[in-house]
Design a protein around this motif. Structure first.
Motif, PDB file in Angstrom:
ATOM      1  N   HIS A  14      47.013 -56.893  49.748  1.00 15.62           N
ATOM      2  CA  HIS A  14      48.036 -56.328  48.861  1.00 15.62           C
ATOM      3  C   HIS A  14      47.444 -55.157  48.074  1.00 15.62           C
ATOM      4  O   HIS A  14      46.342 -55.264  47.517  1.00 15.62           O
ATOM      5  CB  HIS A  14      48.547 -57.400  47.893  1.00 15.62           C
ATOM      6  CG  HIS A  14      49.781 -57.007  47.156  1.00 15.62           C
ATOM      7  ND1 HIS A  14      49.757 -56.171  46.065  1.00 15.62           N
ATOM      8  CD2 HIS A  14      51.090 -57.308  47.367  1.00 15.62           C
ATOM      9  CE1 HIS A  14      50.985 -55.987  45.624  1.00 15.62           C
ATOM     10  NE2 HIS A  14      51.815 -56.673  46.400  1.00 15.62           N
ATOM     11  N   PRO A  15      48.145 -54.031  47.994  1.00  9.33           N
ATOM     12  CA  PRO A  15      47.549 -52.830  47.371  1.00  9.33           C
ATOM     13  C   PRO A  15      47.252 -52.954  45.885  1.00  9.33           C
ATOM     14  O   PRO A  15      46.432 -52.199  45.354  1.00  9.33           O
ATOM     15  CB  PRO A  15      48.617 -51.749  47.623  1.00  9.33           C
ATOM     16  CG  PRO A  15      49.891 -52.493  47.884  1.00  9.33           C
ATOM     17  CD  PRO A  15      49.485 -53.760  48.558  1.00  9.33           C
ATOM     18  N   ASP A  16      47.884 -53.904  45.185  1.00 11.23           N
ATOM     19  CA  ASP A  16      47.639 -54.048  43.749  1.00 11.23           C
ATOM     20  C   ASP A  16      46.461 -54.967  43.431  1.00 11.23           C
ATOM     21  O   ASP A  16      46.107 -55.139  42.262  1.00 11.23           O
ATOM     22  CB  ASP A  16      48.897 -54.579  43.050  1.00 11.23           C
ATOM     23  CG  ASP A  16      50.038 -53.576  43.060  1.00 11.23           C
ATOM     24  OD1 ASP A  16      49.765 -52.372  43.223  1.00 11.23           O
ATOM     25  OD2 ASP A  16      51.206 -54.009  42.921  1.00 11.23           O
ATOM     26  N   VAL A  17      45.882 -55.573  44.467  1.00  8.40           N
ATOM     27  CA  VAL A  17      44.795 -56.530  44.254  1.00  8.40           C
ATOM     28  C   VAL A  17      43.464 -55.802  44.213  1.00  8.40           C
ATOM     29  O   VAL A  17      43.103 -55.091  45.152  1.00  8.40           O
ATOM     30  CB  VAL A  17      44.786 -57.604  45.361  1.00  8.40           C
ATOM     31  CG1 VAL A  17      43.533 -58.469  45.249  1.00  8.40           C
ATOM     32  CG2 VAL A  17      46.032 -58.463  45.278  1.00  8.40           C
TER      33      VAL A  17
ATOM     34  N   THR B  53      43.539 -54.858  35.392  1.00 11.08           N
ATOM     35  CA  THR B  53      42.983 -55.165  36.707  1.00 11.08           C
ATOM     36  C   THR B  53      43.867 -56.170  37.430  1.00 11.08           C
ATOM     37  O   THR B  53      44.170 -57.239  36.885  1.00 11.08           O
ATOM     38  CB  THR B  53      41.558 -55.727  36.572  1.00 11.08           C
ATOM     39  OG1 THR B  53      40.726 -54.766  35.910  1.00 11.08           O
ATOM     40  CG2 THR B  53      40.973 -56.057  37.935  1.00 11.08           C
ATOM     41  N   GLY B  54      44.248 -55.858  38.671  1.00 14.70           N
ATOM     42  CA  GLY B  54      45.063 -56.762  39.468  1.00 14.70           C
ATOM     43  C   GLY B  54      44.232 -57.826  40.139  1.00 14.70           C
ATOM     44  O   GLY B  54      43.214 -57.532  40.779  1.00 14.70           O
ATOM     45  N   VAL B  55      44.656 -59.075  39.999  1.00 13.40           N
ATOM     46  CA  VAL B  55      43.910 -60.233  40.492  1.00 13.40           C
ATOM     47  C   VAL B  55      44.781 -61.026  41.453  1.00 13.40           C
ATOM     48  O   VAL B  55      45.988 -61.191  41.221  1.00 13.40           O
ATOM     49  CB  VAL B  55      43.472 -61.135  39.319  1.00 13.40           C
ATOM     50  CG1 VAL B  55      42.835 -62.424  39.811  1.00 13.40           C
ATOM     51  CG2 VAL B  55      42.510 -60.386  38.405  1.00 13.40           C
ATOM     52  N   ALA B  56      44.180 -61.522  42.525  1.00 17.27           N
ATOM     53  CA  ALA B  56      44.848 -62.449  43.435  1.00 17.27           C
ATOM     54  C   ALA B  56      44.159 -63.802  43.372  1.00 17.27           C
ATOM     55  O   ALA B  56      42.921 -63.876  43.333  1.00 17.27           O
ATOM     56  CB  ALA B  56      44.816 -61.927  44.870  1.00 17.27           C
TER      57      ALA B  56
ATOM     58  N   GLU C 108      43.800 -57.848  29.723  1.00 20.73           N
ATOM     59  CA  GLU C 108      43.179 -56.855  30.612  1.00 20.73           C
ATOM     60  C   GLU C 108      43.320 -57.205  32.088  1.00 20.73           C
ATOM     61  O   GLU C 108      42.970 -56.418  32.958  1.00 20.73           O
ATOM     62  CB  GLU C 108      41.702 -56.706  30.257  1.00 20.73           C
ATOM     63  CG  GLU C 108      41.475 -56.151  28.858  1.00 20.73           C
ATOM     64  CD  GLU C 108      40.045 -56.355  28.394  1.00 20.73           C
ATOM     65  OE1 GLU C 108      39.149 -55.738  28.999  1.00 20.73           O
ATOM     66  OE2 GLU C 108      39.819 -57.138  27.453  1.00 20.73           O
ATOM     67  N   LEU C 109      43.830 -58.431  32.371  1.00 20.64           N
ATOM     68  CA  LEU C 109      43.989 -58.885  33.748  1.00 20.64           C
ATOM     69  C   LEU C 109      45.456 -59.195  34.028  1.00 20.64           C
ATOM     70  O   LEU C 109      46.201 -59.599  33.138  1.00 20.64           O
ATOM     71  CB  LEU C 109      43.157 -60.153  33.995  1.00 20.64           C
ATOM     72  CG  LEU C 109      41.656 -60.077  33.736  1.00 20.64           C
ATOM     73  CD1 LEU C 109      41.027 -61.443  33.969  1.00 20.64           C
ATOM     74  CD2 LEU C 109      40.985 -59.028  34.608  1.00 20.64           C
ATOM     75  N   ARG C 110      45.854 -59.024  35.286  1.00 24.63           N
ATOM     76  CA  ARG C 110      47.205 -59.373  35.703  1.00 24.63           C
ATOM     77  C   ARG C 110      47.132 -60.033  37.066  1.00 24.63           C
ATOM     78  O   ARG C 110      46.625 -59.441  38.028  1.00 24.63           O
ATOM     79  CB  ARG C 110      48.100 -58.137  35.772  1.00 24.63           C
ATOM     80  CG  ARG C 110      49.520 -58.429  36.269  1.00 24.63           C
ATOM     81  CD  ARG C 110      50.413 -57.213  36.119  1.00 24.63           C
ATOM     82  NE  ARG C 110      51.720 -57.462  36.696  1.00 24.63           N
ATOM     83  CZ  ARG C 110      52.161 -56.966  37.861  1.00 24.63           C
ATOM     84  NH1 ARG C 110      51.371 -56.151  38.558  1.00 24.63           N
ATOM     85  NH2 ARG C 110      53.370 -57.239  38.317  1.00 24.63           N
ATOM     86  N   VAL C 111      47.591 -61.274  37.156  1.00 25.77           N
ATOM     87  CA  VAL C 111      47.640 -61.968  38.436  1.00 25.77           C
ATOM     88  C   VAL C 111      48.857 -61.457  39.193  1.00 25.77           C
ATOM     89  O   VAL C 111      49.999 -61.649  38.764  1.00 25.77           O
ATOM     90  CB  VAL C 111      47.702 -63.494  38.255  1.00 25.77           C
ATOM     91  CG1 VAL C 111      47.752 -64.181  39.623  1.00 25.77           C
ATOM     92  CG2 VAL C 111      46.504 -63.998  37.463  1.00 25.77           C
TER      93      VAL C 111
END
Length: 358
Positions: A60-63, A2-5, A25-28
């Motif tokens: 941002h599209p990855d968020v 999951t993409g996080v901002a 499981e998370l990616r900033v």
């Protein structure tokens, strides 16, 4: 994954960024701040690929999830911007400064088909989850009451920019109260009415450390609050939150039932000893503590898992709204010298069993 901002790159962002980086499981993917240079510096420090203005990062599209770490006065506007962009949002506490704004945010999120989560997530930690299991297992009998205490001289002595702690949306009640009140709500259920009083020892305070040391600022909130809480299940709680004591005492949360008393760990932490003293016992016994100790941001992981599984998340907007209404009712009661009803409710979250390993 999951993409996080991260929106808001102040002091607390460093703890979130460190902890979130340890959760596979998370990616900033992005950082934002009103001070774009600060966002860029934080992004560089933690290896975050994108940094910029708030609107750029939210879009941002990855968020997928916006973690909103702005000052309390900006929580509602940033969260609403995320919701309107079709993003899930996880706020630092408090959710908003008042219940009406919180309801508007939750309604907008439901309409947009996105989730709202909110700190504190400390109740998901090993300490309070162990307390929840003990109560559910009947270890204290029928729950009757609780006592909490948090007092000290206030954060202006150590925090480099403490003025916001003494503005609406903070103070000891809105800053520290959510840890204790969320724990009580999770363990006892919804609050139905409150009575309170409060005071302010100093009209102005002085920054004690950092580049702003010596700066004097106005105090705009009550800095000592005492409250009585009644719960839908019939329990009662007595609470004290204070920035007016030279003696720092706190992390005190005891829950009493018909058969025993539980001494819970600091609700601002994720673990700690859990002690039980049964009626007639000569001393306390320590319970084995189990669960996650992953730290700040674990609520974001639990929320991401819940979204993927299509189930409710535990650190929910409804729970956070209820805590905001309880705090607002406490302030109203302190001002009007009467019991004030609390009308919001929520479904208490289940004990968290699929947590990350310790």
């Amino acid at each position: 994954m999951t993409g996080v901002a991260i929106v808001g790159c102040g002091n607390i962002s460093h703890r979130y960024l460190t902890n979130l980086a340890a959760l596979p499981e998370l990616r900033v993917v992005a950082c934002a701040d009103l001070d774009v240079d600060r966002a860029r510096a934080v992004a560089k420090e933690y290896g975050v690929p994108v940094a910029g203005e708030v609107s750029q990062v939210i879009d941002h599209p990855d968020v997928e999830i916006v973690v909103n770490l702005t000052v309390p006065a900006a929580h509602a506007s940033v969260a609403m911007a995320a919701v309107e962009a079709g993003r899930h949002v996880y706020n630092e506490k408090p959710l908003t400064l008042d219940p009406a704004t919180a309801r508007t945010l939750l309604t907008a999120a439901e309409r947009a088909g996105v989730r709202v989560g909110c700190a504190p997530d400390t109740f998901l930690g090993a300490g309070l989850q162990t307390v929840a299991r003990a109560i559910a297992a009947g270890d204290i009998g029928r729950p009757l009451s609780a006592i909490t205490l948090l007092q000290g001289p206030g954060p202006e002595g150590w925090h480099p920019s403490p003025e916001f702690f003494f503005k609406p949306g903070a103070g000891p009640l809105f800053d520290m109260g959510p840890y204790y009140l969320t724990a009580l709500a999770v363990l006892f259920g919804p609050v139905t009415r409150v009575a309170a009083n409060g005071s302010k020892a100093h009209a102005r305070r002085t920054v004690g450390s950092g580049p702003l040391a010596g700066t004097v600022f106005d105090v705009e909130v009550l800095t000592h609050v005492s409250a009585l809480l009644e719960f839908a299940g019939g329990q009662r709680a007595t609470t004290v939150f204070s920035f007016d004591s030279p003696l720092a005492r706190g992390a005190f949360l005891e829950l009493t039932g018909t058969e025993a008393t539980l001494a819970a760990p600091d609700p601002n932490n994720f673990t700690g000893p859990v002690r039980l003293r049964r009626t007639g016992a000569p001393d306390w016994s320590e319970l084995p503590v189990s669960g996650t100790t992953a730290g700040r941001g674990i609520g974001v992981l639990e929320m991401a898992r819940a979204i993927a599984a299509g189930r409710p998340h535990r650190a929910s907007g409804e729970l956070a709204l209820h805590v905001v209404e309880v705090m607002t009712a406490i302030l109203q009661s302190a001002d009007e010298a009467r019991f004030v009803p609390v009308t919001s409710t929520f479904v208490p979250p289940e004990v968290w069993e699929d947590h990350p390993a310790e």
